[in-house]
Design a protein around this motif. Sequence first.
Motif, short mmCIF file in Angstrom:
data_model
loop_
_atom_site.label_atom_id
_atom_site.label_comp_id
_atom_site.label_asym_id
_atom_site.label_seq_id
_atom_site.Cartn_x
_atom_site.Cartn_y
_atom_site.Cartn_z
N PHE A 258 -40.46 -28.58 64.11
CA PHE A 258 -40.96 -27.47 63.30
C PHE A 258 -42.46 -27.67 63.06
CE2 PHE A 258 -36.53 -28.18 62.41
CZ PHE A 258 -35.98 -26.91 62.39
N SER A 259 -43.13 -26.58 62.77
CA SER A 259 -44.57 -26.64 62.51
C SER A 259 -44.86 -26.24 61.07
CB SER A 259 -45.31 -25.70 63.46
OG SER A 259 -46.71 -25.72 63.21
N GLY A 260 -45.78 -26.95 60.45
CA GLY A 260 -46.15 -26.66 59.07
C GLY A 260 -47.65 -26.67 58.87
N LYS A 261 -48.06 -26.19 57.71
CA LYS A 261 -49.49 -26.13 57.37
C LYS A 261 -49.69 -26.67 55.96
CE LYS A 261 -51.22 -22.12 56.34
NZ LYS A 261 -51.72 -20.74 56.43
N VAL A 262 -50.66 -27.55 55.79
CA VAL A 262 -50.95 -28.12 54.48
C VAL A 262 -51.50 -27.02 53.57
CG1 VAL A 262 -52.32 -29.80 53.18
CG2 VAL A 262 -51.40 -30.41 55.42
N THR A 263 -50.81 -26.78 52.45
CA THR A 263 -51.23 -25.72 51.52
C THR A 263 -51.67 -26.28 50.18
OG1 THR A 263 -48.93 -25.41 50.81
CG2 THR A 263 -49.74 -23.99 52.58
N PHE A 264 -51.37 -27.54 49.91
CA PHE A 264 -51.74 -28.11 48.62
C PHE A 264 -51.94 -29.61 48.76
CE2 PHE A 264 -50.28 -30.44 44.82
CZ PHE A 264 -51.21 -30.00 43.89
N ILE A 265 -53.05 -30.09 48.19
CA ILE A 265 -53.33 -31.53 48.10
C ILE A 265 -53.72 -31.81 46.66
CG2 ILE A 265 -54.75 -33.46 48.91
CD1 ILE A 265 -55.24 -31.88 51.48
N ALA B 115 -48.25 -41.17 38.85
CA ALA B 115 -48.09 -42.46 38.17
C ALA B 115 -47.96 -43.62 39.16
CB ALA B 115 -46.86 -42.41 37.26
N THR B 116 -47.54 -43.34 40.40
CA THR B 116 -47.41 -44.40 41.41
C THR B 116 -48.67 -44.54 42.26
OG1 THR B 116 -46.45 -42.87 43.03
CG2 THR B 116 -44.92 -43.98 41.53
N LEU B 117 -49.75 -43.86 41.85
CA LEU B 117 -51.05 -43.88 42.55
C LEU B 117 -50.94 -43.26 43.94
CD1 LEU B 117 -52.46 -47.38 41.50
CD2 LEU B 117 -52.75 -45.16 40.40
N ASN B 118 -49.98 -42.34 44.12
CA ASN B 118 -49.88 -41.56 45.34
C ASN B 118 -50.27 -40.11 45.04
OD1 ASN B 118 -48.97 -43.55 47.20
ND2 ASN B 118 -46.94 -43.45 46.29
N PHE B 119 -50.60 -39.38 46.11
CA PHE B 119 -51.06 -38.01 45.96
C PHE B 119 -50.01 -37.05 46.52
CE2 PHE B 119 -54.78 -40.62 45.85
CZ PHE B 119 -55.65 -39.99 44.97
N PRO B 120 -49.44 -36.16 45.70
CA PRO B 120 -48.49 -35.17 46.20
C PRO B 120 -49.17 -34.18 47.15
CG PRO B 120 -48.27 -35.44 43.83
CD PRO B 120 -49.53 -36.15 44.22
N VAL B 121 -48.50 -33.89 48.25
CA VAL B 121 -49.00 -32.94 49.26
C VAL B 121 -47.87 -31.97 49.58
CG1 VAL B 121 -49.81 -32.68 51.63
CG2 VAL B 121 -50.65 -34.58 50.24
N GLU B 122 -48.20 -30.67 49.70
CA GLU B 122 -47.21 -29.66 50.05
C GLU B 122 -47.56 -29.07 51.41
OE1 GLU B 122 -46.75 -26.71 47.06
OE2 GLU B 122 -45.95 -28.10 45.57
N ILE B 123 -46.54 -28.94 52.26
CA ILE B 123 -46.70 -28.39 53.61
C ILE B 123 -45.79 -27.18 53.75
CG2 ILE B 123 -46.55 -28.89 56.07
CD1 ILE B 123 -46.66 -31.91 55.16
N GLU B 124 -46.36 -26.03 54.04
CA GLU B 124 -45.57 -24.80 54.19
C GLU B 124 -45.02 -24.72 55.60
OE1 GLU B 124 -46.97 -20.36 54.27
OE2 GLU B 124 -46.78 -20.98 52.16
N VAL B 125 -43.71 -24.45 55.70
CA VAL B 125 -43.02 -24.45 57.00
C VAL B 125 -42.38 -23.09 57.23
CG1 VAL B 125 -41.28 -25.59 58.42
CG2 VAL B 125 -42.52 -26.90 56.68
N GLU B 126 -42.66 -22.48 58.38
CA GLU B 126 -41.99 -21.23 58.76
C GLU B 126 -40.53 -21.53 59.07
OE1 GLU B 126 -42.92 -18.17 58.83
OE2 GLU B 126 -45.09 -18.27 58.54
#
Length: 355
Positions: free
Chosen positions: A234-241, A247-258
């Motif tokens: 499947f192919s996705g596009k980064v929509t949010f960084i 709290a775990t020093l990680n960065f949430p990222v959202e990828i929109e998928v058709e």
Amino acid sequence: MKRVITIIIVVVVALGAIAYVLSNNKKKNEEKTAFIAKGGGAVAVRVAQVEKKAVDLDFSANGNFIPKQELNFLSENAGRVKAIYVDEGDRVSKGQVLARVDAEIINTDRETAEATYENAKRDEARYQSSFQTGGVTQQQLDQAKLATKNAKLRLQASQRRLSDANIKSPINGIVNKRYIEVGAFVTAQGTQLFELVDVSKLKLKVNVNESQVANLKIGDQIEIKSSVFPTDSFSGKVTFIAAKADATLNFPVEIEVENSHKNTLKAGMYGTAVFKFPKQAPSILIPRTSFVGSVSSNQVFVLDKASNTAKTRNVVAGRILGDNVEILDGLKEGETVITSGQINLTEGTPVSIVK
């Protein structure tokens, strides 16, 4: 007697445990002493060769698919459910009527509001005519105009409530859950009616670390894999960084998928985002443990092979790539950095390499 025997056994076991701990600590101390003694008086250290290596920025991250839109649809008017036109699993479009609330009381309110508005308009006309001949004051005329305006607003509100008797879908999606039945009474305080989800597009939520997020930007095309459909891609596009780490020093990222593939993905499934980047030029990399204190210190110890001593070297650190750190300046290929034992080193300390 049995109690005395039990106490004796407990004491013996406790003494045995203490003896074991002391013996184990003594063994560890002897190992540390032997480690230092190998150097014949010099500080025993481990080292690594400074060399250029290919930089691989590719990585993958796991996450869950969530709907693009998810709505718990609540009632806005009080009344008894007269009809329901959809069921769980039905696909609905924005503006489609899902159910209808008995509008008899609401319609009565609208008729009353309409009559009040018409009466207020006639009163305002009479006051306007009387004002022209001096029969009423300006204040009385203004009050009549205000009464007409308020009556009009009440009529508009009642018309809106009458319109809301037809419960319409605010989004395109699927009825995931239906909470009402015909004859049920709903309140104006917000009785839950339907759960609607839009899965025409899904979002894959993943977490990435600081070195990985530095290479991402909005709009990046990402390959998506699903464990449920292992042969499909499947192919996705980064929509949010996220602008801030969690709290775990990680960065949430959202990828929109058709979600138009022959094998339809479902919200809640697991997915893997495969982040691929252009091939990078080889860079000088050293182990992260080479730094004195932390990477931010920008200081390492280099082995002086002629005198077999440790020399302090200031460097400029670049990207952190897993267990390695990119060096932008301060080191050359072929040199040797010390990767352990730095806590015992100062400028010019004799060292012994332990393999």
